[in-house]
Write a protein that holds these residues in place. Structure first.
Motif, PDB file in Angstrom:
ATOM      1  N   THR A   5       0.840  -1.198   0.000  1.00  0.00           N
ATOM      2  CA  THR A   5       0.000   0.000   0.000  1.00  0.00           C
ATOM      3  C   THR A   5       0.871   1.243   0.000  1.00  0.00           C
ATOM      4  N   GLU A   6       0.355   2.318  -0.572  1.00  0.00           N
ATOM      5  CA  GLU A   6       0.995   3.614  -0.397  1.00  0.00           C
ATOM      6  C   GLU A   6       0.683   4.085   1.012  1.00  0.00           C
ATOM      7  N   THR A   7       1.550   4.891   1.564  1.00  0.00           N
ATOM      8  CA  THR A   7       1.361   5.411   2.909  1.00  0.00           C
ATOM      9  C   THR A   7       0.859   6.839   2.833  1.00  0.00           C
ATOM     10  N   GLN A   8      -0.283   7.079   3.421  1.00  0.00           N
ATOM     11  CA  GLN A   8      -0.898   8.398   3.507  1.00  0.00           C
ATOM     12  C   GLN A   8      -1.597   8.487   4.855  1.00  0.00           C
ATOM     13  N   PRO A   9      -1.829   9.709   5.344  1.00  0.00           N
ATOM     14  CA  PRO A   9      -2.576   9.832   6.601  1.00  0.00           C
ATOM     15  C   PRO A   9      -3.915   9.112   6.492  1.00  0.00           C
ATOM     16  N   GLY A  10      -4.223   8.317   7.479  1.00  0.00           N
ATOM     17  CA  GLY A  10      -5.477   7.583   7.500  1.00  0.00           C
ATOM     18  C   GLY A  10      -5.376   6.169   6.950  1.00  0.00           C
TER      19      GLY A  10
END
Length: 178
Positions: A5-10
């Motif tokens: 997965t890409e890492t992003q807030p949430g």
């Protein structure tokens, strides 16, 4: 290490074991006239009708459409086909509330007019230029052609109920978002 997965807030760092086997099965669009909608999705977009389910007590019908993979075997038995349908990925459910086809002024909100909500569904195609020619031959309404606007190589068409459908050729999108 394989991509997860890409890492992003949430974004959750892991996948909960309780969600193992979850599959996005279908998205649903309400349609005014099933005959018109089915013609568009089967003839113009090449989908196949897997299953129609009628609910007379609630006065609606469901149509489950799918774009088959070459060589894929769909069960003939209606019960087995129903179970198989609900185990697939990427189906489109068209919901028809009986009587809407007889009301000349009836129209569903497409999600892109105010207040905005739902935006679109998307089909990837092997050749965007050929798909555009096919849509033109079939007098499909365009919201945006691939050469228009700031986002090139992406088209948007409308289905008979006014819902937007994004049309993309995956190989043309390698530059997207860079």
């Amino acid at each position: 290490m394989p991509f997860t997965t890409e890492t992003q807030p949430g974004v959750s760092a892991g996948v909960a074991e309780a969600t193992r086997g979850f599959v996005l099965n279908h998205a649903m669009l309400r349609v005014k006239d099933p005959q018109v909608a089915l013609d568009f999705y089967t003839r113009v977009l090449g989908m196949r009708l897997l299953r129609k389910l009628d609910f007379p007590e609630m006065k609606f019908s469901l149509y489950f459409l799918h774009r088959s993979v070459e060589g894929e075997a769909v069960p003939e038995d209606v019960g087995e086909r129903t179970a198989w349908t609900f185990a697939q990925r990427g189906l489109l459910e068209l919901t028809h509330n009986w009587g809407t086809e007889d009301d000349a002024g009836f129209k569903y909100h497409d999600g892109n007019a105010q207040p905005q909500g739902f935006g679109h569904i998307c089909f990837s195609v092997p050749d965007l230029a050929a798909a555009v020619r096919w849509f033109d031959q079939n007098q499909v309404a365009f919201v945006k052609r691939p050469d228009q606007g700031k986002m090139k190589d992406v088209a948007f068409i409308k289905d008979p109920d006014g819902y937007w459908i994004e049309i993309v050729e995956p190989g043309l999108l390698k530059h997207l978002g860079r």
